[in-house]
Design a protein around this motif. Structure first.
Motif, PDB file in Angstrom:
ATOM      1  N   GLN A   1      -8.302  -0.232 -41.142  1.00 12.90           N
ATOM      2  CA  GLN A   1      -8.664   0.975 -40.421  1.00 12.90           C
ATOM      3  C   GLN A   1      -7.482   1.493 -39.635  1.00 12.90           C
ATOM      4  O   GLN A   1      -6.612   0.724 -39.246  1.00 12.90           O
ATOM      5  CB  GLN A   1      -9.829   0.692 -39.468  1.00 12.90           C
ATOM      6  N   VAL A   2      -7.471   2.777 -39.439  1.00  7.01           N
ATOM      7  CA  VAL A   2      -6.444   3.437 -38.639  1.00  7.01           C
ATOM      8  C   VAL A   2      -7.148   4.260 -37.566  1.00  7.01           C
ATOM      9  O   VAL A   2      -8.097   4.981 -37.860  1.00  7.01           O
ATOM     10  CB  VAL A   2      -5.551   4.351 -39.496  1.00  7.01           C
ATOM     11  N   GLN A   3      -6.700   4.123 -36.342  1.00  2.24           N
ATOM     12  CA  GLN A   3      -7.230   4.931 -35.255  1.00  2.24           C
ATOM     13  C   GLN A   3      -6.137   5.894 -34.790  1.00  2.24           C
ATOM     14  O   GLN A   3      -4.983   5.502 -34.607  1.00  2.24           O
ATOM     15  CB  GLN A   3      -7.681   4.063 -34.073  1.00  2.24           C
ATOM     16  N   LEU A   4      -6.524   7.136 -34.611  1.00  2.00           N
ATOM     17  CA  LEU A   4      -5.606   8.176 -34.172  1.00  2.00           C
ATOM     18  C   LEU A   4      -6.154   8.800 -32.895  1.00  2.00           C
ATOM     19  O   LEU A   4      -7.314   9.201 -32.860  1.00  2.00           O
ATOM     20  CB  LEU A   4      -5.447   9.254 -35.245  1.00  2.00           C
ATOM     21  N   VAL A   5      -5.327   8.890 -31.875  1.00  2.00           N
ATOM     22  CA  VAL A   5      -5.751   9.458 -30.595  1.00  2.00           C
ATOM     23  C   VAL A   5      -4.785  10.564 -30.206  1.00  2.00           C
ATOM     24  O   VAL A   5      -3.602  10.311 -29.953  1.00  2.00           O
ATOM     25  CB  VAL A   5      -5.801   8.391 -29.490  1.00  2.00           C
ATOM     26  N   GLU A   6      -5.310  11.792 -30.180  1.00  2.00           N
ATOM     27  CA  GLU A   6      -4.491  12.936 -29.795  1.00  2.00           C
ATOM     28  C   GLU A   6      -4.558  13.158 -28.285  1.00  2.00           C
ATOM     29  O   GLU A   6      -5.574  12.857 -27.651  1.00  2.00           O
ATOM     30  CB  GLU A   6      -4.961  14.225 -30.491  1.00  2.00           C
ATOM     31  N   SER A   7      -3.510  13.729 -27.747  1.00  2.00           N
ATOM     32  CA  SER A   7      -3.474  14.107 -26.334  1.00  2.00           C
ATOM     33  C   SER A   7      -2.481  15.246 -26.162  1.00  2.00           C
ATOM     34  O   SER A   7      -1.702  15.540 -27.069  1.00  2.00           O
ATOM     35  CB  SER A   7      -3.072  12.923 -25.456  1.00  2.00           C
ATOM     36  N   GLY A   8      -2.537  15.870 -24.983  1.00  2.00           N
ATOM     37  CA  GLY A   8      -1.561  16.903 -24.658  1.00  2.00           C
ATOM     38  C   GLY A   8      -2.074  18.320 -24.713  1.00  2.00           C
ATOM     39  O   GLY A   8      -1.347  19.262 -24.385  1.00  2.00           O
ATOM     40  N   GLY A   9      -3.315  18.493 -25.142  1.00  2.00           N
ATOM     41  CA  GLY A   9      -3.861  19.839 -25.175  1.00  2.00           C
ATOM     42  C   GLY A   9      -4.143  20.366 -23.779  1.00  2.00           C
ATOM     43  O   GLY A   9      -4.019  19.652 -22.783  1.00  2.00           O
ATOM     44  N   GLY A  10      -4.533  21.619 -23.716  1.00  2.00           N
ATOM     45  CA  GLY A  10      -4.847  22.220 -22.428  1.00  2.00           C
ATOM     46  C   GLY A  10      -4.878  23.724 -22.503  1.00  2.00           C
ATOM     47  O   GLY A  10      -4.885  24.313 -23.585  1.00  2.00           O
ATOM     48  N   LEU A  11      -4.898  24.329 -21.328  1.00  2.00           N
ATOM     49  CA  LEU A  11      -4.912  25.783 -21.192  1.00  2.00           C
ATOM     50  C   LEU A  11      -3.514  26.243 -20.799  1.00  2.00           C
ATOM     51  O   LEU A  11      -2.919  25.723 -19.848  1.00  2.00           O
ATOM     52  CB  LEU A  11      -5.924  26.201 -20.130  1.00  2.00           C
TER      53      LEU A  11
ATOM     54  N   CYS B   1       0.114  12.134 -30.873  1.00  2.00           N
ATOM     55  CA  CYS B   1      -0.908  11.431 -31.638  1.00  2.00           C
ATOM     56  C   CYS B   1      -0.447   9.988 -31.782  1.00  2.00           C
ATOM     57  O   CYS B   1       0.540   9.714 -32.469  1.00  2.00           O
ATOM     58  CB  CYS B   1      -1.097  12.077 -32.997  1.00  2.00           C
ATOM     59  N   ALA B   2      -1.170   9.117 -31.109  1.00  2.00           N
ATOM     60  CA  ALA B   2      -0.843   7.687 -31.160  1.00  2.00           C
ATOM     61  C   ALA B   2      -1.711   7.015 -32.213  1.00  2.00           C
ATOM     62  O   ALA B   2      -2.934   7.173 -32.212  1.00  2.00           O
ATOM     63  CB  ALA B   2      -1.075   7.063 -29.797  1.00  2.00           C
ATOM     64  N   ALA B   3      -1.072   6.288 -33.088  1.00  2.00           N
ATOM     65  CA  ALA B   3      -1.762   5.635 -34.185  1.00  2.00           C
ATOM     66  C   ALA B   3      -1.789   4.128 -33.980  1.00  2.00           C
ATOM     67  O   ALA B   3      -0.828   3.539 -33.478  1.00  2.00           O
ATOM     68  CB  ALA B   3      -1.086   5.972 -35.505  1.00  2.00           C
ATOM     69  N   SER B   4      -2.873   3.526 -34.366  1.00  2.00           N
ATOM     70  CA  SER B   4      -3.001   2.075 -34.289  1.00  2.00           C
ATOM     71  C   SER B   4      -3.974   1.610 -35.362  1.00  2.00           C
ATOM     72  O   SER B   4      -4.645   2.411 -35.996  1.00  2.00           O
ATOM     73  CB  SER B   4      -3.499   1.643 -32.899  1.00  2.00           C
ATOM     74  N   GLY B   5      -4.021   0.310 -35.559  1.00  2.00           N
ATOM     75  CA  GLY B   5      -4.944  -0.209 -36.540  1.00  2.00           C
ATOM     76  C   GLY B   5      -4.298  -1.263 -37.400  1.00  2.00           C
ATOM     77  O   GLY B   5      -3.080  -1.331 -37.532  1.00  2.00           O
TER      78      GLY B   5
END
Length: 124
Positions: free
Chosen positions: A1-11, A22-26
């Motif tokens: 399995q691969v987990q992807l976690v995005e961050s950094g969005g906003g207004l 996007c940090a990937a792990s698994g």
């Protein structure tokens, strides 16, 4: 399995910048690290579209709508892919998703590994 976690969005106001991560792990990510990575976006009422991709060798490709404004990069040591977004406009408003896939931009084929998405909202 691969987990992807995005961050950094906003207004952000039109003309501004954001940097998505996007940090990937698994357990199989060492294999996925040899794959291509892509950033997609989906605005309300629209289909999800590929905006940028990067191969394991660092070759990049962009949708015409973001070319010259967005830059995709990856840090394999950190298992992270980035999307630097400059000169944002309201048409860039969408949920942005990262993905593991194969191929270059023109032939990019997503594998079924998606993050939860991060909202980007650009005000005029």
């Amino acid at each position: 399995q691969v987990q992807l976690v995005e961050s950094g969005g906003g207004l952000v106001q039109a003309g501004g910048s954001l940097r998505l991560s996007c940090a990937a792990s698994g357990s199989i990510f060492p294999i996925a690290a040899a794959a291509a990575m892509g950033w997609y976006r989906q605005a309300p009422g629209n289909q999800r579209e590929l905006v940028a991709s990067i191969t394991s060798g660092g070759s990049t490709g962009y949708a015409d709508s973001v070319k010259g404004r967005f830059t995709i990069s990856r840090d394999n040591a950190k298992n992270t892919v980035y999307l630097q977004m400059n000169s944002l406009n309201p048409e860039d408003t969408a949920v942005y998703y990262c993905n593991v896939g194969v191929g270059s931009f023109r032939t990019y084929s997503p594998l079924n590994y998606w993050g939860q998405g991060t909202q980007v909202t650009v005000s005029s």
